[in-house]
Each structure stands twice: as C-alpha cells, then as structure tokens.
Design a protein around this motif. Structure first.
Motif, short mmCIF file in Angstrom:
data_model
loop_
_atom_site.label_atom_id
_atom_site.label_comp_id
_atom_site.label_asym_id
_atom_site.label_seq_id
_atom_site.Cartn_x
_atom_site.Cartn_y
_atom_site.Cartn_z
N ALA A 46 -6.59 7.18 8.85
CA ALA A 46 -5.46 8.09 8.68
C ALA A 46 -5.25 8.94 9.92
O ALA A 46 -4.11 9.21 10.32
N GLY B 141 0.38 4.48 -2.39
CA GLY B 141 0.31 5.83 -1.85
C GLY B 141 1.38 6.74 -2.44
O GLY B 141 1.11 7.91 -2.76
N MET C 159 -7.02 5.96 -5.67
CA MET C 159 -6.04 4.98 -5.17
C MET C 159 -6.74 3.81 -4.48
O MET C 159 -6.34 2.66 -4.65
N VAL D 244 -2.52 4.56 2.42
CA VAL D 244 -2.85 5.30 1.20
C VAL D 244 -3.56 6.60 1.53
O VAL D 244 -3.19 7.68 1.03
N MET E 4 -1.40 9.25 3.04
CA MET E 4 -0.45 9.88 2.14
C MET E 4 -1.10 10.81 1.12
O MET E 4 -0.50 11.82 0.73
N VAL E 5 -2.32 10.50 0.67
CA VAL E 5 -2.86 11.24 -0.48
C VAL E 5 -4.19 11.94 -0.23
O VAL E 5 -4.68 12.65 -1.12
N ALA F 16 -7.48 10.16 -3.21
CA ALA F 16 -7.59 9.02 -2.29
C ALA F 16 -8.57 7.98 -2.82
O ALA F 16 -8.32 6.77 -2.73
N THR G 254 0.82 -1.21 0.00
CA THR G 254 0.00 0.00 0.00
C THR G 254 0.85 1.26 0.00
O THR G 254 0.44 2.29 -0.55
N GLU H 24 -8.29 0.83 5.00
CA GLU H 24 -6.97 1.21 4.50
C GLU H 24 -6.45 2.46 5.21
O GLU H 24 -7.17 3.44 5.39
#
Length: 298
Positions: A246, A125, A154, A222, A225-226, A151, A121, A219
């Motif tokens: 996140a 990302g 992805m 990912v 990060m985005v 996001a 992952t 998740e």
C-alpha cells in the motif's frame, strides 16, 4: 519438401517447452535485478539497519526518515490475522464440499466459490470501505473502521476461495479405495476424513494455503483502501496500518524520479520481494514434507 524426422520434432518441442518454462525464471531474475539497481542507492543515505529497523517513515521532511519497520509490522500483522481467519475456514469448507456436502449442493457452491475468487480487488476494497468499515466502527465504537481488522477480513475473504477451491480438488482426488478400505476396517466417516483423507491430501492442501496467503502478502488495492494508511506499529487489531504494498502504491506516483524517496520505495519493493521469496521457499519445503508424509501413510 523436406520431412522433419520424429527425433527432430521431439527436440523442437522440448526446446519450445524449455524456453517457455525458463522464461518465467528469466523474467523473475530481471525484476529482482531491477529492484536491486533502483533500490540500493538509498543505502548511501541510510544504513540497512536503520532502514529495516527504523521506526519513523517521513521521506518528505527536511530531514527525512526512511525507517520501514512500521510498514513491515503492518504487512506482517495484517497477513497473520488474515491467515488465522482464512486457513481454517478455507480448509474446513473444502472438507465439507468434498466429503460431506450432497453432490447437488457441491455443484451449486463450488462455482460460487470460484466466482468470488475472480472478483476484482477494487470491488472487495470498496465493499470494505462502504460496508465493513461503518459496521466495525459502530460495533466496537471506533474512531474509524479503516484499520488492521478490516484489512485482514478483506484479505481473508480473498484468500478463502483460493484455499477452498484447490484444497477441495486435492481432497476429492484421494483414491476412493483408501476411503472404502478405512471404513471397511471399522472407522467412522469422521475418523476416515481425519486419519486417511486429510493426511493423504496434505500436499495439495499446503499448496492451496501457500497460494492463498501469497495472494494476501502481495495484495495492494485492498490494503490501500481499508487498512487506514498510518505508518505506525500496531498495538491493537483496531489500529490503522500501512502495509508495504500500500505504501509503494500510495507514494510512487508522486515522487521525483531517481530521488532518495524514489529509491527508498524500490528498496521497500526489494524487501517485500525477499520476504515473499522466503515464504514461498518455506512453503515449498513444508509442502514437500507433507507430500512425503502422505506417501509414507499410503
């Protein structure tokens, strides 16, 4: 040396498999209890209503706010948009591989799909940050390409291989005589796919969709990060968001042990656990319903 009877061997094997099968339920129950023990103390500071429906997440202020509605909205919006992209693409790809593609083409594409499914992952990302974010920023003239759309793309990229692979297996396993019988009655190939093969494999397709979307719901790397990292309720697909996984990953390493902020993060995990459990229950119900419909169709 004593010889173990066949009946005792059967009981031993039965006990081993029962223990293995029950271990997953036991571990899941312990995780749930741990989340409750670590998350409930935050409700001595803030009410359940203010925690779930509050619109401000500022846990480090002098007068902290612990409202997670923006985090819930971020998770829901990202997963919903990813589902809109991933489900049709994954199911139609599975139909193509199972019923339309040449066997040689299928033999090449299927391993590639499964290889993509195994990508780390963090690599996905990183691709979203380096490639997709600048592309979205230039294409739509945005201030940043790290947003809900990035996001979702992805997450859809992650979910499509799972949906495609499992759905393709379900479609491919439909008995051949059903297809031949349909075409013998005068149905075209497309009519056979739409009215016989897909309904007969709905249970497997539903399971594939559940597994793909469940992966998107939980998740972390990912979306960390985005997604942009802004704890706000999105008003557009180009807004940055901060989904619950996140937020937990970004803040857990920096909070004092057993502080209110610490307990709030565990409470977020508890909410995420409940949402995932309810989603799986609904998906299981729909899968069983489709299974019964498919059996009736047969």
């Amino acid at each position: 040396m004593a010889v173990i009877s066949s009946q005792k061997k059967d009981l031993l094997v039965h006990g081993i498999f029962l223990l293995i099968g029950a271990s997953g339920i036991i571990i899941l129950t312990l995780i749930f209890l741990f989340l409750i023990l670590e998350g409930l103390p935050i409700f001595d500071v803030v009410s359940v209503r203010d925690f779930v429906l509050g619109k401000e997440w500022y846990p480090t202020d002098i007068n902290p706010d612990y409202g997670i509605l923006p985090l819930i909205a971020g998770s829901a919006s990202v997963v919903a948009l990813a589902s809109i992209m991933a489900i049709p693409l994954g199911v139609f790809s599975a139909i193509y591989l199972a019923e339309i593609a040449h066997p040689k083409t299928r033999a090449v594409i299927k391993p590639i799909v499964e290889l993509i499914e195994g990508l780390p992952t963090v690599v996905i990302g990183f691709f979203g940050m380096v490639v997709v974010a600048p592309l979205l920023q230039d294409m739509f003239d945005l201030g940043t390409g790290l947003n809900m759309l990035n996001a979702s793309i992805m997450l859809a990229f992650m979910a499509v291989p799972t949906i495609t692979s499992i759905s393709e297996d379900a479609i491919y396993s439909v008995p051949r005589h059903m297809k031949e019988g349909s075409m013998a009655l005068g149905a075209t190939h497309w009519e056979t796919i739409a009215r016989v093969i897909v309904p007969a494999s709905l249970a497997g397709i539903s399971t594939a969709v559940v597994l793909g979307i469940a992966r998107a719901i939980g998740e972390t790397m990912v979306v960390l990060m985005v997604a942009g990292g802004a704890a706000m309720i999105p008003e557009s697909i180009f807004d940055p968001v901060r989904p619950m996984p996140a937020n937990i990953a970004a803040e857990m390493g920096n909070v004092p042990f057993r502080s209110d902020h610490y307990h709030a993060l565990f409470a977020i995990g508890l909410v995420l656990f409940v949402f995932t459990f309810l989603f799986n229950m609904l998906a299981s119900f729909l899968s069983e319903r489709h299974k019964q419909v498919g059996a009736a169709t047969l």
